[in-house]
Design a protein around this motif. Sequence first.
Motif, PDB file in Angstrom:
ATOM      1  N   HIS A  70       0.351  -0.947  -0.468  1.00 40.51           N
ATOM      2  CA  HIS A  70       0.211  -0.073  -0.139  1.00 40.51           C
ATOM      3  C   HIS A  70       0.622   0.871  -0.474  1.00 40.51           C
ATOM      4  N   THR A  71       2.113   0.922  -0.062  1.00 37.56           N
ATOM      5  CA  THR A  71       3.070   2.240   0.127  1.00 37.56           C
ATOM      6  C   THR A  71       3.999   2.711  -1.161  1.00 37.56           C
ATOM      7  N   LEU A  72       3.662   1.530  -1.636  1.00 37.74           N
ATOM      8  CA  LEU A  72       4.377   1.718  -3.223  1.00 37.74           C
ATOM      9  C   LEU A  72       3.815   2.532  -4.093  1.00 37.74           C
ATOM     10  N   PRO A  73       4.488   3.542  -4.871  1.00 41.00           N
ATOM     11  CA  PRO A  73       4.210   4.082  -5.867  1.00 41.00           C
ATOM     12  C   PRO A  73       3.434   3.784  -7.083  1.00 41.00           C
ATOM     13  N   PRO A  74       2.346   4.353  -7.476  1.00 44.31           N
ATOM     14  CA  PRO A  74       1.643   4.001  -8.541  1.00 44.31           C
ATOM     15  C   PRO A  74       2.234   3.063  -9.541  1.00 44.31           C
ATOM     16  N   ARG A  76       5.112   2.417 -10.207  1.00 42.73           N
ATOM     17  CA  ARG A  76       5.839   0.969  -9.932  1.00 42.73           C
ATOM     18  C   ARG A  76       4.341  -0.320  -9.787  1.00 42.73           C
ATOM     19  N   LEU A  77       3.333   0.010  -9.490  1.00 45.33           N
ATOM     20  CA  LEU A  77       2.278  -1.321  -9.128  1.00 45.33           C
ATOM     21  C   LEU A  77       1.913  -1.381 -10.349  1.00 45.33           C
ATOM     22  N   TYR A  78       1.470  -0.780 -10.713  1.00 39.79           N
ATOM     23  CA  TYR A  78       1.302  -0.420 -12.190  1.00 39.79           C
ATOM     24  C   TYR A  78       1.738  -1.357 -14.083  1.00 39.79           C
ATOM     25  N   LEU A  79       2.783  -1.113 -13.238  1.00 42.58           N
ATOM     26  CA  LEU A  79       4.514  -2.192 -14.594  1.00 42.58           C
ATOM     27  C   LEU A  79       4.663  -2.948 -13.584  1.00 42.58           C
ATOM     28  N   ALA A  80       4.401  -3.327 -11.939  1.00 43.90           N
ATOM     29  CA  ALA A  80       4.636  -4.405 -11.800  1.00 43.90           C
ATOM     30  C   ALA A  80       3.090  -5.957 -12.765  1.00 43.90           C
ATOM     31  N   HIS A  81       2.009  -4.829 -13.510  1.00 45.40           N
ATOM     32  CA  HIS A  81       0.583  -5.618 -13.215  1.00 45.40           C
ATOM     33  C   HIS A  81       1.621  -5.976 -15.087  1.00 45.40           C
ATOM     34  N   LEU A  82       2.167  -4.600 -15.463  1.00 40.75           N
ATOM     35  CA  LEU A  82       1.930  -5.139 -17.116  1.00 40.75           C
ATOM     36  C   LEU A  82       3.238  -5.650 -17.298  1.00 40.75           C
TER      37      LEU A  82
END
Length: 168
Positions: A70-74, A76-82
């Motif tokens: 929940h502290t990760l920047p957006p 990094r999150l969407y790149l991890a999913h992509l």
Amino acid sequence: CFPTPSKYAPQTLTSIWQQITSKVEASAKKEFEEIMIERDVVAGLNELERLVAEAKNRKAAGVEAKEPPHTLPPERLYLAHLAPYLKQTETELGAELQRLQSDNEELVEAIQGQKEETELLIGGLEAFIADLERANDLMNDEIDGNGIRKEVTDIEQELQAAGREAKI
């Protein structure tokens, strides 16, 4: 709600109420079952239980997550999913690029072959034209050297003069 029927026919009113509630209950249960199946709720709950148990085990072992999600920047999150999609797309595009390069190499080879064939044909035509020019020069020299041209011109003039006299 219905004073007259409840006073004179309470069992009928009770029966109607039971029928309505049983139909609503059956409809609600059926809809709930469809939602459970459609959304795969049981598998999701099982996964949630597994994740909770895993987290409890990590916590008990003293292992903490490096960085809470929940502290990760957006970004990094969407790149991890992509990342898996991008990797697959990169692989597909690389294969397509190799195929196109191979096709291009074949086309270049075909064009080179056609170019060489064209150059051979042009060389043959140039040699043929040179032969014709030499033959023409030889014929001109022969005609001029033997006086054939003058003879032909004299014959033409005589024929023209004879044609004029015949008309008169």
